[in-house]
Design a protein around this motif. Structure first.
Motif, PDB file in Angstrom:
ATOM      1  N   TRP A   1       0.801  -1.301  -0.036  1.00 20.66           N
ATOM      2  CA  TRP A   1      -0.067   0.032  -0.008  1.00 20.66           C
ATOM      3  C   TRP A   1       0.755   1.259  -0.108  1.00 20.66           C
ATOM      4  O   TRP A   1       0.477   2.499  -0.584  1.00 20.66           O
ATOM      5  CB  TRP A   1      -0.975  -0.070   1.491  1.00 20.66           C
ATOM      6  N   ARG A   2       1.967   1.385   0.721  1.00 20.71           N
ATOM      7  CA  ARG A   2       2.936   2.465   0.667  1.00 20.71           C
ATOM      8  C   ARG A   2       3.348   2.683  -0.825  1.00 20.71           C
ATOM      9  O   ARG A   2       3.577   3.901  -1.118  1.00 20.71           O
ATOM     10  CB  ARG A   2       4.116   2.072   1.676  1.00 20.71           C
ATOM     11  N   ARG A   3       3.904   1.624  -1.416  1.00 21.00           N
ATOM     12  CA  ARG A   3       4.125   1.811  -2.750  1.00 21.00           C
ATOM     13  C   ARG A   3       3.087   2.444  -3.879  1.00 21.00           C
ATOM     14  O   ARG A   3       3.424   2.879  -4.607  1.00 21.00           O
ATOM     15  CB  ARG A   3       4.573   0.516  -3.252  1.00 21.00           C
ATOM     16  N   ARG A   4       1.824   2.257  -3.406  1.00 18.79           N
ATOM     17  CA  ARG A   4       0.730   2.928  -4.109  1.00 18.79           C
ATOM     18  C   ARG A   4       0.505   4.100  -3.597  1.00 18.79           C
ATOM     19  O   ARG A   4      -0.662   4.553  -4.163  1.00 18.79           O
ATOM     20  CB  ARG A   4      -0.365   1.817  -3.892  1.00 18.79           C
ATOM     21  N   GLY A   5       1.043   4.570  -2.828  1.00 19.65           N
ATOM     22  CA  GLY A   5       0.894   5.975  -2.251  1.00 19.65           C
ATOM     23  C   GLY A   5       0.164   6.259  -0.959  1.00 19.65           C
ATOM     24  O   GLY A   5      -0.250   7.500  -0.648  1.00 19.65           O
TER      25      GLY A   5
END
Length: 161
Positions: A132-136
């Motif tokens: 989720w962090r990689r998706r912003g």
């Protein structure tokens, strides 16, 4: 594109997939049926070229600072819905690693923006925080939210659109 709108005919195979993937987060078929009925625009299925359903996504408008309890019917959208909520994205093991989950996030975020929402929220479970962090997305640390039905490691996250 393999993602398409979910139909009532997709519910049984999506439920079977959910039971196989979310062993620790069971939701009854009636709960998935309810979410599709309440907000069909937020429900997608991943259909592979052979016609097999290999994933699904469930999302809907909701209210800031609250999350739907696991295995409970929505029964309708909250009158004070001010954020877009991704309830679930599930991909069969055989279809993982091909960018399908990332595409689903992008499709749902675009839909949320088109619907007038400026923020997407979700609960990260099963050690999915890095995805989720990689998706912003980032953790919501300025609000207390009851996530107990999702386990102690659940993280309430948001992405500003």
């Amino acid at each position: 594109m393999p993602w398409r709108p979910m139909t009532v005919a997709d519910l049984a195979p999506a439920f079977t997939l959910a039971c196989a993937i979310h062993v620790d987060f069971f939701e009854a078929l009636e709960v998935m049926t309810d979410k599709l009925a309440v907000y069909p625009a937020g429900c997608l299925t991943l259909e592979m070229p052979d016609g097999e359903l290999s994933g699904y996504a469930v999302s809907h408008p909701y209210a800031r600072g609250r999350v739907p309890k696991l295995n409970h019917l929505l029964g309708g959208l909250p009158a004070d819905a001010d954020i877009y909520y991704i309830h679930d994205i599930a991909i069969d093991a055989a279809a993982r690693g091909r960018g399908h989950a990332e595409t689903a996030v992008d499709l749902l975020a675009a839909h949320a923006g088109d619907a007038g929402f400026r923020e997407v929220r979700l609960l990260s479970v099963n050690n999915s925080e890095a995805f989720w962090r990689r998706r912003g997305f980032s953790a919501v640390e300025d609000e207390h939210v009851d996530v107990t039905s999702y386990g102690l490691d659940a993280i309430y996250m948001r992405r500003i659109l």
